[in-house]
Design an enzyme around this catalytic site. Structure first.
Site, PDB file in Angstrom:
ATOM      1  N   SER A  19       0.840  -1.200   0.000  1.00  0.00           N
ATOM      2  CA  SER A  19       0.000   0.000   0.000  1.00  0.00           C
ATOM      3  C   SER A  19       0.873   1.246   0.000  1.00  0.00           C
ATOM      4  O   SER A  19       1.969   1.247   0.572  1.00  0.00           O
ATOM      5  CB  SER A  19      -0.894   0.007   1.247  1.00  0.00           C
ATOM      6  OG  SER A  19      -1.656   1.186   1.287  1.00  0.00           O
ATOM      7  N   ASN A  20       0.347   2.293  -0.628  1.00  0.00           N
ATOM      8  CA  ASN A  20       1.008   3.598  -0.549  1.00  0.00           C
ATOM      9  C   ASN A  20       0.264   4.515   0.414  1.00  0.00           C
ATOM     10  O   ASN A  20       0.614   5.680   0.554  1.00  0.00           O
ATOM     11  CB  ASN A  20       1.033   4.257  -1.944  1.00  0.00           C
ATOM     12  CG  ASN A  20       1.908   3.489  -2.906  1.00  0.00           C
ATOM     13  OD1 ASN A  20       3.053   3.183  -2.595  1.00  0.00           O
ATOM     14  ND2 ASN A  20       1.365   3.148  -4.068  1.00  0.00           N
ATOM     15  N   ASN A  21      -0.791   3.970   1.041  1.00  0.00           N
ATOM     16  CA  ASN A  21      -1.606   4.775   1.961  1.00  0.00           C
ATOM     17  C   ASN A  21      -0.983   4.720   3.360  1.00  0.00           C
ATOM     18  O   ASN A  21      -1.057   3.716   4.055  1.00  0.00           O
ATOM     19  CB  ASN A  21      -3.032   4.198   1.965  1.00  0.00           C
ATOM     20  CG  ASN A  21      -3.967   4.959   2.887  1.00  0.00           C
ATOM     21  OD1 ASN A  21      -3.537   5.537   3.879  1.00  0.00           O
ATOM     22  ND2 ASN A  21      -5.250   4.961   2.548  1.00  0.00           N
ATOM     23  N   HIS A  23      -1.785   6.019   6.115  1.00  0.00           N
ATOM     24  CA  HIS A  23      -2.718   5.792   7.229  1.00  0.00           C
ATOM     25  C   HIS A  23      -2.939   4.302   7.447  1.00  0.00           C
ATOM     26  O   HIS A  23      -2.942   3.814   8.569  1.00  0.00           O
ATOM     27  CB  HIS A  23      -4.058   6.481   6.960  1.00  0.00           C
ATOM     28  CG  HIS A  23      -3.960   7.960   6.907  1.00  0.00           C
ATOM     29  ND1 HIS A  23      -3.917   8.748   8.029  1.00  0.00           N
ATOM     30  CD2 HIS A  23      -3.895   8.811   5.851  1.00  0.00           C
ATOM     31  CE1 HIS A  23      -3.835  10.012   7.677  1.00  0.00           C
ATOM     32  NE2 HIS A  23      -3.825  10.075   6.357  1.00  0.00           N
ATOM     33  N   LYS A  24      -3.158   3.581   6.335  1.00  0.00           N
ATOM     34  CA  LYS A  24      -3.349   2.124   6.448  1.00  0.00           C
ATOM     35  C   LYS A  24      -2.096   1.471   7.031  1.00  0.00           C
ATOM     36  O   LYS A  24      -2.183   0.605   7.906  1.00  0.00           O
ATOM     37  CB  LYS A  24      -3.567   1.505   5.054  1.00  0.00           C
ATOM     38  CG  LYS A  24      -4.933   1.668   4.466  1.00  0.00           C
ATOM     39  CD  LYS A  24      -4.968   0.859   3.165  1.00  0.00           C
ATOM     40  CE  LYS A  24      -6.248   1.035   2.405  1.00  0.00           C
ATOM     41  NZ  LYS A  24      -6.258   0.261   1.158  1.00  0.00           N
ATOM     42  N   ASP A  83      -7.412  -4.151   0.711  1.00  0.00           N
ATOM     43  CA  ASP A  83      -8.367  -3.358  -0.052  1.00  0.00           C
ATOM     44  C   ASP A  83      -9.583  -3.138   0.833  1.00  0.00           C
ATOM     45  O   ASP A  83     -10.099  -4.078   1.447  1.00  0.00           O
ATOM     46  CB  ASP A  83      -8.782  -4.016  -1.368  1.00  0.00           C
ATOM     47  CG  ASP A  83      -9.390  -2.965  -2.290  1.00  0.00           C
ATOM     48  OD1 ASP A  83      -8.650  -2.064  -2.723  1.00  0.00           O
ATOM     49  OD2 ASP A  83     -10.603  -3.004  -2.547  1.00  0.00           O
ATOM     50  N   GLY A 164      -9.866   9.426   5.114  1.00  0.00           N
ATOM     51  CA  GLY A 164     -11.030   8.968   4.349  1.00  0.00           C
ATOM     52  C   GLY A 164     -12.349   9.401   4.979  1.00  0.00           C
ATOM     53  O   GLY A 164     -12.576  10.585   5.271  1.00  0.00           O
TER      54      GLY A 164
HETATM   55  P1  IMP Z   1      -8.307   1.362  -1.334  1.00  0.00           P
HETATM   56  O1  IMP Z   1      -8.396   0.237  -0.352  1.00  0.00           O
HETATM   57  O2  IMP Z   1      -6.922   1.884  -1.487  1.00  0.00           O
HETATM   58  O3  IMP Z   1      -8.999   1.051  -2.609  1.00  0.00           O
HETATM   59  O4  IMP Z   1      -9.102   2.616  -0.790  1.00  0.00           O
HETATM   60  C1  IMP Z   1      -9.750   2.591   0.352  1.00  0.00           C
HETATM   61  C2  IMP Z   1     -10.590   3.851   0.487  1.00  0.00           C
HETATM   62  O5  IMP Z   1     -11.676   3.492   1.339  1.00  0.00           O
HETATM   63  C3  IMP Z   1      -9.830   4.966   1.177  1.00  0.00           C
HETATM   64  O6  IMP Z   1      -9.275   5.880   0.273  1.00  0.00           O
HETATM   65  C4  IMP Z   1     -10.906   5.594   2.025  1.00  0.00           C
HETATM   66  O7  IMP Z   1     -11.649   6.502   1.262  1.00  0.00           O
HETATM   67  C5  IMP Z   1     -11.813   4.422   2.378  1.00  0.00           C
HETATM   68  N1  IMP Z   1     -11.371   3.770   3.639  1.00  0.00           N
HETATM   69  C6  IMP Z   1     -10.831   2.529   3.790  1.00  0.00           C
HETATM   70  N2  IMP Z   1     -10.553   2.293   5.082  1.00  0.00           N
HETATM   71  C7  IMP Z   1     -10.887   3.405   5.739  1.00  0.00           C
HETATM   72  C8  IMP Z   1     -10.803   3.770   7.107  1.00  0.00           C
HETATM   73  O8  IMP Z   1     -10.315   3.039   7.987  1.00  0.00           O
HETATM   74  N3  IMP Z   1     -11.270   4.996   7.410  1.00  0.00           N
HETATM   75  C9  IMP Z   1     -11.802   5.844   6.484  1.00  0.00           C
HETATM   76  N4  IMP Z   1     -11.875   5.563   5.198  1.00  0.00           N
HETATM   77  C10 IMP Z   1     -11.420   4.345   4.817  1.00  0.00           C
END
Ligand code: IMP
Length: 207
Positions: A19-21, A23-24, A83, A164
């Site tokens: 992941s590049n996120n 926060h995750k 995801d 998010g």
């Molecule tokens: P992906 O898993 O990268 O496709 O994107 C997940 C998207 O779902 C994020 O950009 C958020 O908009 C939303 N999301 C996933 N998990 C969370 C969370 O724990 N809090 C708030 N938004 C979340």
């Protein structure tokens, strides 16, 4: 496998988080820290890998596997792809797999939240849930687990923490949004933590 064994083993092996996120990544790292599980996790950035997967599947599972498999030839250790998204009952499960890009490109958490609140202006049934699918490889073996957290959509954004849709999601049995909770509190309740609990059970051979 006993928990001690898991710790011994995983301190020697590394888990790459697909992941590049940030926060995750922080939430996944905090999960293991909170529970005293000595797993070494690396972000793509820390591993020096540049990857931006086109999330073209229409299920969380499909997209999680796209991310996990994109790393397979590049990384010999364990791989963990996440995801996730928000599913709202009154919107027939939207934003769902389109959560990140709900309000279009370039992605913006603020725009996504505004669009969601707009769509729900006159909606009384505010039930929603977050879901996370984790997929990847542990010692070369594929795994897939899922976690949920159920709650409702607030009428306005509240709180500054998290990312998010956190400012508009109020988990059941809670009076505050995810963004009003501390990281520790969110990480005890969240969909991501629920999926990680499943992963730990799987690794320990209990699930
Ligand atoms: P992906 O898993 O990268 O496709 O994107 C997940 C998207 O779902 C994020 O950009 C958020 O908009 C939303 N999301 C996933 N998990 C969370 C969370 O724990 N809090 C708030 N938004 C979340």
């Amino acid at each position: 496998m006993k928990m001690e064994k898991l710790s011994e083993k995983t301190t020697q092996s590394e888990w790459l988080i697909a992941s590049n996120n940030q926060h995750k990544i922080d939430e996944i790292k905090l999960f293991f820290l909170q529970r005293g599980i000595k797993i070494k996790t690396l972000s793509l950035k820390e591993a020096g890998i540049q990857m931006d997967v086109d999330e073209s599947e229409n299920t969380f599972e499909g997209n999680a596997w796209l991310k996990a498999d994109a790393l397979k030839g590049l990384w010999n250790g364990n791989i963990l792809a996440d995801d996730s998204g928000l599913c709202v009952d009154a919107l027939n499960g939207a934003p769902g797999v389109h959560s990140a890009r709900y309000a279009g490109e370039p992605t913006s958490h603020a725009n996504n939240v505004s669009k969601l609140l707009d769509e729900m202006k006159s909606v009384l049934d505010r039930k929603a849930f977050f879901v996370t699918v984790l997929a990847g490889y542990y010692n070369g073996m594929p795994f897939e687990v899922k976690g949920h957290v159920f709650g409702k959509i607030a009428r306005m954004p509240m709180g500054w923490d998290g990312f998010g849709y956190d400012p508009v999601f109020i988990p059941n049995k809670c009076s505050r949004t995810f963004a009003e909770l501390s990281h520790d509190e969110k990480n005890l309740l969240s969909h991501r933590a629920a999926a990680l609990e499943q992963l730990v059970l799987k690794i320990k051979g209990c699930a």
